[in-house]
Design an enzyme around this catalytic site. Structure first.
Site, short mmCIF file in Angstrom:
data_model
loop_
_atom_site.label_atom_id
_atom_site.label_comp_id
_atom_site.label_asym_id
_atom_site.label_seq_id
_atom_site.Cartn_x
_atom_site.Cartn_y
_atom_site.Cartn_z
N ASN A 105 44.51 38.65 48.19
CA ASN A 105 43.13 39.14 48.02
C ASN A 105 42.13 37.99 47.91
O ASN A 105 40.97 38.20 47.54
CB ASN A 105 43.03 40.03 46.78
CG ASN A 105 43.34 39.28 45.49
OD1 ASN A 105 43.68 38.10 45.52
ND2 ASN A 105 43.23 39.96 44.37
N GLU A 160 40.10 36.39 40.41
CA GLU A 160 40.17 37.56 41.28
C GLU A 160 38.80 37.81 41.94
O GLU A 160 37.78 37.26 41.50
CB GLU A 160 40.56 38.79 40.44
CG GLU A 160 41.90 38.66 39.70
CD GLU A 160 43.11 38.82 40.62
OE1 GLU A 160 42.99 38.56 41.84
OE2 GLU A 160 44.18 39.19 40.12
#
Ligand code: GLP
Length: 241
Positions: A135, A142
């Site tokens: 990702n 993140e």
């Protein structure tokens, strides 16, 4: 970004090791940021071999790991503490007092991020090793992590937990939280080497190198770093041209 494309993972690992060894030789007191995951494993194997062949010593090197799970003990086989000792530290001559990994002690949860950040402020990294999550995460930054982030406690993405469940018995066992250097800490390193291999990483690599710079895809921010080398195998580089 300097992009080096190698034939296969073995060559990626060799190339990364040769660059790291060069840095240690030119500065035996190197402050190096280290990563976990499958990507740097070959690099670590090559560094161990080079140490055993008396090509390099880690006696004066100081290490700072990127991240650590929260919710499992350091003694757990899948903690990054265990990973680093098993796959590198116990095989080389780095001094135990020169090894730094973020503390994950729940009893100290209110200050462990600040403590690690303080250490990073006092010791500028000369070189940071990175992998990349599917990702686009670097360390455990993140998607959506702000550019100015410094060491913090993160709730892991479901995608990250799924990706990392291969190291655990099942998804439920994968920690939900981690402590990670922030994007700002990573970007402060004088040099960065990012390693990736395999076709599962091809989309992420394309996004990181050719995509627009956005916090939605944290690795794209590396386009702004003045000395960042990306070492890829042919599969992970396959979406680039
Ligand atoms: C983990 C780590 C990252 C690593 C990434 C990729 O979640 N926190 O630092 O780069 O996953 O791992 P791998 O190299 O196993 O694909």
């Amino acid at each position: 970004m300097k992009v080096i494309i190698c034939k296969n993972y073995e060559e990626v690992a060799k190339k990364a090791a040769s660059l790291v060894i060069k840095e240690i030789k030119s500065n035996p007191h190197l402050n190096i940021g280290l990563a976990t995951g499958s990507s740097p494993l070959g690099l670590y194997k090559n560094l161990i071999e080079a140490y055993q062949n008396h090509e390099v010593s880690f006696n004066d090197v100081t290490s700072y790991n990127l991240d650590e799970y929260i919710g499992i003990d350091r003694s757990h086989p899948q903690s990054y503490y265990s990973f680093m000792f098993e796959n590198l530290f116990k095989h080389i001559d780095i001094k135990p007092e020169n090894i730094h990994l973020p503390n994950n002690d729940l009893a100290q949860i209110d200050h462990i991020a600040d403590d690690y950040n303080q250490i990073l402020h006092e010791h500028i990294l000369d070189l940071q090793i990175l992998g990349i999550g599917s990702n686009g995460h670097i360390g455990f930054n993140e998607p959506g992590t702000p550019l100015e982030s410094e060491t913090f406690i993160v709730t892991l993405d479901e995608q990250t937990r799924k990706d990392n469940s291969r190291f655990f018995k099942n998804l439920d066992e994968v920690p939900k939280y981690a402590i990670t250097m922030g994007i700002k800490n990573i970007m402060y390193s004088k040099k960065i080497i990012l390693i990736a291999s395999g076709k599962e990483k091809a989309k992420a690599i394309h996004e990181m190198i050719k995509g627009k710079i956005t916090t939605k895809f944290p690795a794209s921010i590396l386009q702004l770093h003045p000395d960042c080398t990306i070492i890829l195998d042919m599969e992970s580089a396959s979406h680039l041209s």
